[in-house]
Design a protein around this motif. Structure first.
Motif, PDB file in Angstrom:
ATOM      1  N   VAL A   1      -0.359  -4.181  -5.494  1.00 36.53           N
ATOM      2  CA  VAL A   1      -0.014  -2.822  -5.067  1.00 36.53           C
ATOM      3  C   VAL A   1      -1.233  -1.924  -5.205  1.00 36.53           C
ATOM      4  CG1 VAL A   1       1.620  -0.926  -5.317  1.00 36.53           C
ATOM      5  CG2 VAL A   1       2.324  -3.249  -5.935  1.00 36.53           C
ATOM      6  N   VAL A   2      -1.592  -1.250  -4.123  1.00 38.11           N
ATOM      7  CA  VAL A   2      -2.735  -0.332  -4.135  1.00 38.11           C
ATOM      8  C   VAL A   2      -2.273   1.049  -3.676  1.00 38.11           C
ATOM      9  CG1 VAL A   2      -4.457  -2.129  -3.798  1.00 38.11           C
ATOM     10  CG2 VAL A   2      -3.412  -1.049  -1.805  1.00 38.11           C
ATOM     11  N   GLY A   3      -2.930   2.075  -4.213  1.00 34.29           N
ATOM     12  CA  GLY A   3      -2.609   3.451  -3.838  1.00 34.29           C
ATOM     13  C   GLY A   3      -3.762   4.092  -3.096  1.00 34.29           C
ATOM     14  N   THR A   4      -3.662   5.373  -2.876  1.00 35.49           N
ATOM     15  CA  THR A   4      -4.734   6.094  -2.190  1.00 35.49           C
ATOM     16  C   THR A   4      -5.886   6.348  -3.150  1.00 35.49           C
ATOM     17  OG1 THR A   4      -3.843   8.273  -2.745  1.00 35.49           O
ATOM     18  CG2 THR A   4      -3.043   7.251  -0.720  1.00 35.49           C
ATOM     19  N   GLU A   5      -7.074   6.533  -2.587  1.00 33.60           N
ATOM     20  CA  GLU A   5      -8.249   6.802  -3.410  1.00 33.60           C
ATOM     21  C   GLU A   5      -8.133   8.151  -4.120  1.00 33.60           C
ATOM     22  OE1 GLU A   5     -11.621   6.157  -0.655  1.00 33.60           O
ATOM     23  OE2 GLU A   5     -10.098   4.997   0.417  1.00 33.60           O
ATOM     24  N   ALA A   6      -7.431   9.092  -3.500  1.00 30.54           N
ATOM     25  CA  ALA A   6      -7.362  10.450  -4.056  1.00 30.54           C
ATOM     26  C   ALA A   6      -6.391  10.546  -5.226  1.00 30.54           C
ATOM     27  CB  ALA A   6      -6.964  11.436  -2.965  1.00 30.54           C
TER      28      ALA A   6
ATOM     29  N   ASN B   1       6.356 -10.797  -8.931  1.00 30.74           N
ATOM     30  CA  ASN B   1       5.607 -10.035  -9.934  1.00 30.74           C
ATOM     31  C   ASN B   1       4.836  -8.897  -9.266  1.00 30.74           C
ATOM     32  OD1 ASN B   1       6.334 -11.642 -12.193  1.00 30.74           O
ATOM     33  ND2 ASN B   1       4.822 -13.175 -11.588  1.00 30.74           N
ATOM     34  N   ILE B   2       4.792  -7.765  -9.943  1.00 29.63           N
ATOM     35  CA  ILE B   2       4.166  -6.558  -9.393  1.00 29.63           C
ATOM     36  C   ILE B   2       2.893  -6.267 -10.173  1.00 29.63           C
ATOM     37  CG2 ILE B   2       4.458  -4.083  -8.977  1.00 29.63           C
ATOM     38  CD1 ILE B   2       7.508  -4.599  -8.838  1.00 29.63           C
ATOM     39  N   TYR B   3       1.747  -6.357  -9.489  1.00 26.67           N
ATOM     40  CA  TYR B   3       0.457  -6.062 -10.092  1.00 26.67           C
ATOM     41  C   TYR B   3      -0.109  -4.803  -9.445  1.00 26.67           C
ATOM     42  CZ  TYR B   3       0.728 -10.705 -12.125  1.00 26.67           C
ATOM     43  OH  TYR B   3       1.134 -11.807 -12.842  1.00 26.67           O
ATOM     44  N   CYS B   4      -0.167  -3.741 -10.239  1.00 23.15           N
ATOM     45  CA  CYS B   4      -0.590  -2.441  -9.726  1.00 23.15           C
ATOM     46  C   CYS B   4      -2.059  -2.189 -10.031  1.00 23.15           C
ATOM     47  CB  CYS B   4       0.252  -1.330 -10.350  1.00 23.15           C
ATOM     48  SG  CYS B   4       1.990  -1.356  -9.871  1.00 23.15           S
ATOM     49  N   ALA B   5      -2.814  -1.867  -9.001  1.00 26.57           N
ATOM     50  CA  ALA B   5      -4.216  -1.494  -9.190  1.00 26.57           C
ATOM     51  C   ALA B   5      -4.242  -0.060  -9.723  1.00 26.57           C
ATOM     52  CB  ALA B   5      -4.970  -1.604  -7.874  1.00 26.57           C
ATOM     53  N   ALA B   6      -4.575   0.091 -11.000  1.00 19.13           N
ATOM     54  CA  ALA B   6      -4.513   1.403 -11.649  1.00 19.13           C
ATOM     55  C   ALA B   6      -5.464   1.427 -12.831  1.00 19.13           C
ATOM     56  CB  ALA B   6      -3.083   1.707 -12.102  1.00 19.13           C
ATOM     57  N   LEU B   7      -5.843   2.633 -13.237  1.00 20.19           N
ATOM     58  CA  LEU B   7      -6.751   2.786 -14.369  1.00 20.19           C
ATOM     59  C   LEU B   7      -6.023   2.683 -15.704  1.00 20.19           C
ATOM     60  CD1 LEU B   7      -8.945   5.769 -13.075  1.00 20.19           C
ATOM     61  CD2 LEU B   7      -9.503   3.328 -13.052  1.00 20.19           C
ATOM     62  N   GLN B   8      -4.744   3.097 -15.714  1.00 21.80           N
ATOM     63  CA  GLN B   8      -4.010   3.190 -16.972  1.00 21.80           C
ATOM     64  C   GLN B   8      -3.533   1.808 -17.429  1.00 21.80           C
ATOM     65  OE1 GLN B   8      -3.313   4.701 -14.030  1.00 21.80           O
ATOM     66  NE2 GLN B   8      -2.343   6.690 -14.339  1.00 21.80           N
ATOM     67  N   ALA B   9      -3.728   1.525 -18.725  1.00 19.90           N
ATOM     68  CA  ALA B   9      -3.209   0.313 -19.375  1.00 19.90           C
ATOM     69  C   ALA B   9      -3.491  -0.932 -18.552  1.00 19.90           C
ATOM     70  CB  ALA B   9      -1.700   0.461 -19.616  1.00 19.90           C
ATOM     71  N   SER B  10      -4.738  -1.030 -18.075  1.00 19.07           N
ATOM     72  CA  SER B  10      -5.084  -2.106 -17.151  1.00 19.07           C
ATOM     73  C   SER B  10      -5.899  -3.199 -17.818  1.00 19.07           C
ATOM     74  CB  SER B  10      -5.877  -1.537 -15.971  1.00 19.07           C
ATOM     75  OG  SER B  10      -5.128  -0.586 -15.263  1.00 19.07           O
ATOM     76  N   VAL B  11      -5.834  -4.378 -17.219  1.00 21.08           N
ATOM     77  CA  VAL B  11      -6.693  -5.491 -17.615  1.00 21.08           C
ATOM     78  C   VAL B  11      -7.491  -5.912 -16.381  1.00 21.08           C
ATOM     79  CG1 VAL B  11      -5.099  -6.259 -19.392  1.00 21.08           C
ATOM     80  CG2 VAL B  11      -4.934  -7.228 -17.095  1.00 21.08           C
ATOM     81  N   ASN B  12      -8.600  -6.612 -16.592  1.00 22.70           N
ATOM     82  CA  ASN B  12      -9.398  -7.080 -15.469  1.00 22.70           C
ATOM     83  C   ASN B  12      -8.571  -7.981 -14.562  1.00 22.70           C
ATOM     84  OD1 ASN B  12     -11.566  -5.665 -16.418  1.00 22.70           O
ATOM     85  ND2 ASN B  12     -12.702  -7.438 -17.169  1.00 22.70           N
ATOM     86  N   TYR B  13      -8.689  -7.745 -13.282  1.00 23.85           N
ATOM     87  CA  TYR B  13      -7.810  -8.417 -12.314  1.00 23.85           C
ATOM     88  C   TYR B  13      -7.911  -9.933 -12.372  1.00 23.85           C
ATOM     89  CZ  TYR B  13     -11.873  -9.256  -9.258  1.00 23.85           C
ATOM     90  OH  TYR B  13     -13.064  -9.685  -8.743  1.00 23.85           O
ATOM     91  N   HIS B  14      -9.094 -10.477 -12.667  1.00 19.40           N
ATOM     92  CA  HIS B  14      -9.266 -11.930 -12.602  1.00 19.40           C
ATOM     93  C   HIS B  14      -8.679 -12.642 -13.818  1.00 19.40           C
ATOM     94  CE1 HIS B  14     -12.572 -11.412 -15.478  1.00 19.40           C
ATOM     95  NE2 HIS B  14     -13.023 -10.455 -14.683  1.00 19.40           N
ATOM     96  N   THR B  15      -8.161 -11.882 -14.788  1.00 22.42           N
ATOM     97  CA  THR B  15      -7.531 -12.508 -15.956  1.00 22.42           C
ATOM     98  C   THR B  15      -6.065 -12.842 -15.710  1.00 22.42           C
ATOM     99  OG1 THR B  15      -6.841 -10.380 -16.922  1.00 22.42           O
ATOM    100  CG2 THR B  15      -9.062 -11.182 -17.472  1.00 22.42           C
TER     101      THR B  15
ATOM    102  N   ALA C   1       0.863  -1.189   0.000  1.00 19.29           N
ATOM    103  CA  ALA C   1       0.000   0.000   0.000  1.00 19.29           C
ATOM    104  C   ALA C   1       0.894   1.231   0.000  1.00 19.29           C
ATOM    105  CB  ALA C   1      -0.921   0.001   1.213  1.00 19.29           C
ATOM    106  N   GLU C   2       0.664   2.119  -0.969  1.00 26.24           N
ATOM    107  CA  GLU C   2       1.477   3.331  -1.044  1.00 26.24           C
ATOM    108  C   GLU C   2       0.862   4.452  -0.216  1.00 26.24           C
ATOM    109  OE1 GLU C   2       3.111   6.789  -4.082  1.00 26.24           O
ATOM    110  OE2 GLU C   2       2.019   5.082  -4.913  1.00 26.24           O
ATOM    111  N   ALA C   3       1.612   4.901   0.766  1.00 27.87           N
ATOM    112  CA  ALA C   3       1.312   6.097   1.557  1.00 27.87           C
ATOM    113  C   ALA C   3      -0.117   6.188   2.058  1.00 27.87           C
ATOM    114  CB  ALA C   3       1.673   7.347   0.741  1.00 27.87           C
ATOM    115  N   PRO C   4      -0.663   5.128   2.650  1.00 31.40           N
ATOM    116  CA  PRO C   4      -1.999   5.280   3.232  1.00 31.40           C
ATOM    117  C   PRO C   4      -1.948   6.221   4.432  1.00 31.40           C
ATOM    118  CG  PRO C   4      -1.046   3.187   3.895  1.00 31.40           C
ATOM    119  CD  PRO C   4      -0.090   3.800   2.912  1.00 31.40           C
ATOM    120  N   GLU C   5      -2.899   7.132   4.517  1.00 32.84           N
ATOM    121  CA  GLU C   5      -2.874   8.142   5.576  1.00 32.84           C
ATOM    122  C   GLU C   5      -3.836   7.844   6.714  1.00 32.84           C
ATOM    123  OE1 GLU C   5      -2.961  12.214   4.408  1.00 32.84           O
ATOM    124  OE2 GLU C   5      -2.030  11.837   2.475  1.00 32.84           O
ATOM    125  N   LYS C   6      -4.993   7.300   6.406  1.00 36.20           N
ATOM    126  CA  LYS C   6      -6.019   7.118   7.420  1.00 36.20           C
ATOM    127  C   LYS C   6      -5.765   5.858   8.227  1.00 36.20           C
ATOM    128  CE  LYS C   6      -9.510   9.417   4.552  1.00 36.20           C
ATOM    129  NZ  LYS C   6     -10.795   9.255   3.838  1.00 36.20           N
TER     130      LYS C   6
END
Length: 266
Positions: A215-220, A191-205, A122-127
């Motif tokens: 790898v997950v980032g902040t919602e903002a 292997n590094i799987y980043c949850a992101a909108l860019q150049a993404s494929v459905n996670y279950h594939t 998790a990258e820089a979670p604040e809460k």
């Protein structure tokens, strides 16, 4: 079992413990932190945290109940209601607290017991509430490690301990900068799987049976470019509503349990 009694909130020990509860700087300086609740203390002991002091208010937590906790070589202090209310973080609780030594969570000390580890980054979670929820999910899935990149708060914040219901003690946790963590993952052929909108494929594939870091980032702000440039594959959770993101702990849970499903644990 011999105990001492502290009844004044102005006692020097109590004043120091109040600082541990309230100030991250004091926790870092002393290497100590407060734990509240019998279950949380028990989980910390199982996680090989060193407990220095146990404090209890006898009207809420009897001396006999201390036998359920490992109290050998631990200082036991009986405290008054006023002292307990000064130190307690929750509105309703059991009447017992402990002082424990923090651990070193450097990424370079992270070790795996499996050949194909599954880790959550998790990258820089604040809460603190989100961090606690992530740790609960990680414990439920029994993954190999939780790694926090560029942490914004320390793991022994009372809010994190509370919201994780003690899972801060049951997970293997590490921290580091983004570049340190990426270097560690690549060095260990993960292997590094980043949850992101860019150049993404459905996670279950994707195949999460091999060594995997989700790898997950902040919602903002999402993930930093450094992650996206190092990604094995960007993945996305398809959504049907009006927004394009969800709570980070919820997203982490969906992705982790898909990996566990693929590995035959569900």
């Amino acid at each position: 079992m011999s105990t001492k009694l502290i009844s004044s909130t102005q006692n020097p020990i109590i004043r120091q413990l109040t600082q541990l509860k309230d100030k991250s700087r004091e926790r870092r300086k002393t290497g100590l932190f407060l734990i509240e609740g019998a279950r949380e203390i028990s989980l910390a002991q199982k996680g090989n945290y060193e407990i220095e002091i146990i404090l209890f208010h006898p009207e809420l937590f009897s001396k006999e109940k201390l036998n359920d906790l490992s109290t050998e070589h631990v200082n036991i202090i009986e405290i008054s209601k006023e002292v307990y209310q000064k130190l307690a973080y929750r509105d309703t609780t059991e009447g017992i607290l402990a002082v424990a030594k923090s651990k070193n969570h450097n990424i370079t000390d992270l070790k795996f017991n499996t050949k194909n580890p599954l880790v959550l980054v998790a990258e820089a979670p604040e809460k603190p509430g989100n961090i606690g929820a992530i740790l609960r999910t990680a414990d439920a899935a029994n993954i190999d490690a939780v790694i926090i990149a560029n942490p914004k708060t320390d793991f022994y914040n009372p809010n994190i301990i509370r919201s994780s219901v003690g899972c801060v003690f049951t997970n293997q946790i590490a921290t580091g900068s983004i570049s340190e963590i990426i270097g560690f993952l690549k060095e260990n052929n993960i292997n590094i799987y980043c949850a992101a909108l860019q150049a993404s494929v459905n996670y279950h594939t994707q195949d999460f049976n091999k060594s995997t870091a989700i790898v997950v980032g902040t919602e903002a702000t999402g993930l930093s470019n450094e992650w996206l440039e190092s990604s094995t594959q960007n993945i996305i959770i398809p959504m049907q509503g009006e927004i394009d993101s969800m709570n980070v702990s919820v997203a982490a849970g969906i992705l982790i349990f898909e990996a566990k499903r693929q590995r035959g644990f569900l």
